[in-house]
Design a protein around this motif. Sequence first.
Motif, PDB file in Angstrom:
ATOM      1  N   ASN A  35       0.811  -1.227   0.000  1.00 45.60           N
ATOM      2  CA  ASN A  35       0.000   0.000   0.000  1.00 45.60           C
ATOM      3  C   ASN A  35       0.844   1.276   0.000  1.00 45.60           C
ATOM      4  O   ASN A  35       0.456   2.291   0.600  1.00 45.60           O
ATOM      5  N   ALA A  36       2.001   1.228  -0.665  1.00 46.04           N
ATOM      6  CA  ALA A  36       2.773   2.453  -0.878  1.00 46.04           C
ATOM      7  C   ALA A  36       1.907   3.445  -1.657  1.00 46.04           C
ATOM      8  O   ALA A  36       1.104   3.053  -2.512  1.00 46.04           O
ATOM      9  N   ILE A  37       2.060   4.717  -1.353  1.00 42.82           N
ATOM     10  CA  ILE A  37       1.243   5.738  -2.009  1.00 42.82           C
ATOM     11  C   ILE A  37       2.047   6.464  -3.082  1.00 42.82           C
ATOM     12  O   ILE A  37       3.276   6.525  -3.018  1.00 42.82           O
ATOM     13  N   ASP A  38       1.324   6.998  -4.080  1.00 41.14           N
ATOM     14  CA  ASP A  38       1.980   7.666  -5.198  1.00 41.14           C
ATOM     15  C   ASP A  38       1.139   8.860  -5.631  1.00 41.14           C
ATOM     16  O   ASP A  38       0.031   9.074  -5.105  1.00 41.14           O
ATOM     17  N   PRO A  39       1.625   9.669  -6.565  1.00 39.87           N
ATOM     18  CA  PRO A  39       0.914  10.895  -6.953  1.00 39.87           C
ATOM     19  C   PRO A  39      -0.526  10.675  -7.406  1.00 39.87           C
ATOM     20  O   PRO A  39      -1.390  11.528  -7.148  1.00 39.87           O
ATOM     21  N   SER A  40      -0.827   9.557  -8.060  1.00 40.37           N
ATOM     22  CA  SER A  40      -2.204   9.323  -8.491  1.00 40.37           C
ATOM     23  C   SER A  40      -3.125   9.160  -7.286  1.00 40.37           C
ATOM     24  O   SER A  40      -4.291   9.597  -7.311  1.00 40.37           O
ATOM     25  N   GLY A  57      -4.827  -5.926   5.303  1.00 40.28           N
ATOM     26  CA  GLY A  57      -4.215  -5.947   6.625  1.00 40.28           C
ATOM     27  C   GLY A  57      -3.000  -5.056   6.800  1.00 40.28           C
ATOM     28  O   GLY A  57      -2.221  -5.243   7.740  1.00 40.28           O
ATOM     29  N   MET A  58      -2.840  -4.088   5.908  1.00 41.21           N
ATOM     30  CA  MET A  58      -1.689  -3.171   5.965  1.00 41.21           C
ATOM     31  C   MET A  58      -2.196  -1.752   5.749  1.00 41.21           C
ATOM     32  O   MET A  58      -3.007  -1.514   4.850  1.00 41.21           O
ATOM     33  N   PHE A  59      -1.717  -0.817   6.572  1.00 37.81           N
ATOM     34  CA  PHE A  59      -2.134   0.569   6.362  1.00 37.81           C
ATOM     35  C   PHE A  59      -1.384   1.164   5.176  1.00 37.81           C
ATOM     36  O   PHE A  59      -1.937   1.335   4.101  1.00 37.81           O
ATOM     37  N   CYS A  60      -0.089   1.446   5.337  1.00 41.67           N
ATOM     38  CA  CYS A  60       0.657   2.079   4.251  1.00 41.67           C
ATOM     39  C   CYS A  60       2.153   2.031   4.547  1.00 41.67           C
ATOM     40  O   CYS A  60       2.589   2.415   5.633  1.00 41.67           O
ATOM     41  N   SER A  61       2.920   1.582   3.552  1.00 39.51           N
ATOM     42  CA  SER A  61       4.376   1.490   3.727  1.00 39.51           C
ATOM     43  C   SER A  61       5.089   2.781   3.357  1.00 39.51           C
ATOM     44  O   SER A  61       6.316   2.832   3.394  1.00 39.51           O
ATOM     45  N   GLY A  62       4.336   3.823   3.012  1.00 41.45           N
ATOM     46  CA  GLY A  62       4.949   5.106   2.680  1.00 41.45           C
ATOM     47  C   GLY A  62       5.161   5.270   1.191  1.00 41.45           C
ATOM     48  O   GLY A  62       4.350   4.860   0.373  1.00 41.45           O
ATOM     49  N   GLY A  63       6.274   5.891   0.824  1.00 41.89           N
ATOM     50  CA  GLY A  63       6.576   6.111  -0.583  1.00 41.89           C
ATOM     51  C   GLY A  63       7.205   4.879  -1.227  1.00 41.89           C
ATOM     52  O   GLY A  63       7.759   4.019  -0.549  1.00 41.89           O
ATOM     53  N   ASN A  64       7.098   4.819  -2.538  1.00 43.14           N
ATOM     54  CA  ASN A  64       7.696   3.735  -3.315  1.00 43.14           C
ATOM     55  C   ASN A  64       9.176   4.037  -3.519  1.00 43.14           C
ATOM     56  O   ASN A  64       9.542   4.957  -4.250  1.00 43.14           O
TER      57      ASN A  64
END
Length: 263
Positions: free
Chosen positions: A29-34, A62-69
């Motif tokens: 669940n890494a987040i990105d610009p989209s 079961g995962m919130f977010c690992s941050g940036g890619n």
Amino acid sequence: MPAELRSTSQGQTLILTLILTLSNPERRNAIDPSMYAAGVEALSVAESSADIRSVVITGSDGMFCSGGNLQRLLANRQLPPDVQAQSIEGLHNWIETIRTYPKPVIAAVEGAAAGAGFSLALACDFIVAARNAVFVMAYSNVALSPDGGASWSLSQALPRQIATEILMGGDRIGAERLHALGLVNRVAEAGSALDAALALAEQLNAKAPNALASIKELLNEAPHASLTQHLGHERDHFVKNLHHANGGAGISAFLEKRVPRYE
């Protein structure tokens, strides 16, 4: 599967909670610009809907977010610095939108909230975390400094020494310790953070939306105002809410010992 921000709603007729789910299972669940842009758009649409009373942000699988890619960050090193600066501006636009959004926003954290994922959770008004959830400001572990407002949020909420430890140390921190520090509002059993967040949202949904919006605005203004200025802000909000239809509904319901219904 592509990275996406899934949007659903849950609740009673005309009183709903918007659920935004970070979904990028291949990269935890890494987040990105989209996803930043989708988050801003979803909140903008929800703000104009009287039916949506609150928002829950959670992660899939079961995962919130690992941050940036990190692969994307490594590739951006080969591009002009403006490329990464523009990406961070997109994240910061989303963070600021959450902070100024007039309805309650709740983070429901299972698994890990790392780096920008931790920053995202801190931007929310409430954090509900599974008992086995872990939080880590991972930036210093890869020779980077924070983004997403992490240094601002932690410096506002914690003594300098604790904020420095979290940001510089880059260690994994459990939900129980963050609850003791006052950063996590509620600790839930593993697998039930979203249910606990929705239960909290249901409680908030029963409150007058205009009053909650005033409280959030006052909390945002407080660090930048003198006591005299802030007392003036409190006066203006109080008078506005007293003369709102919900003010009459709330006072009358309390005096008549019945449950109020707010518009």
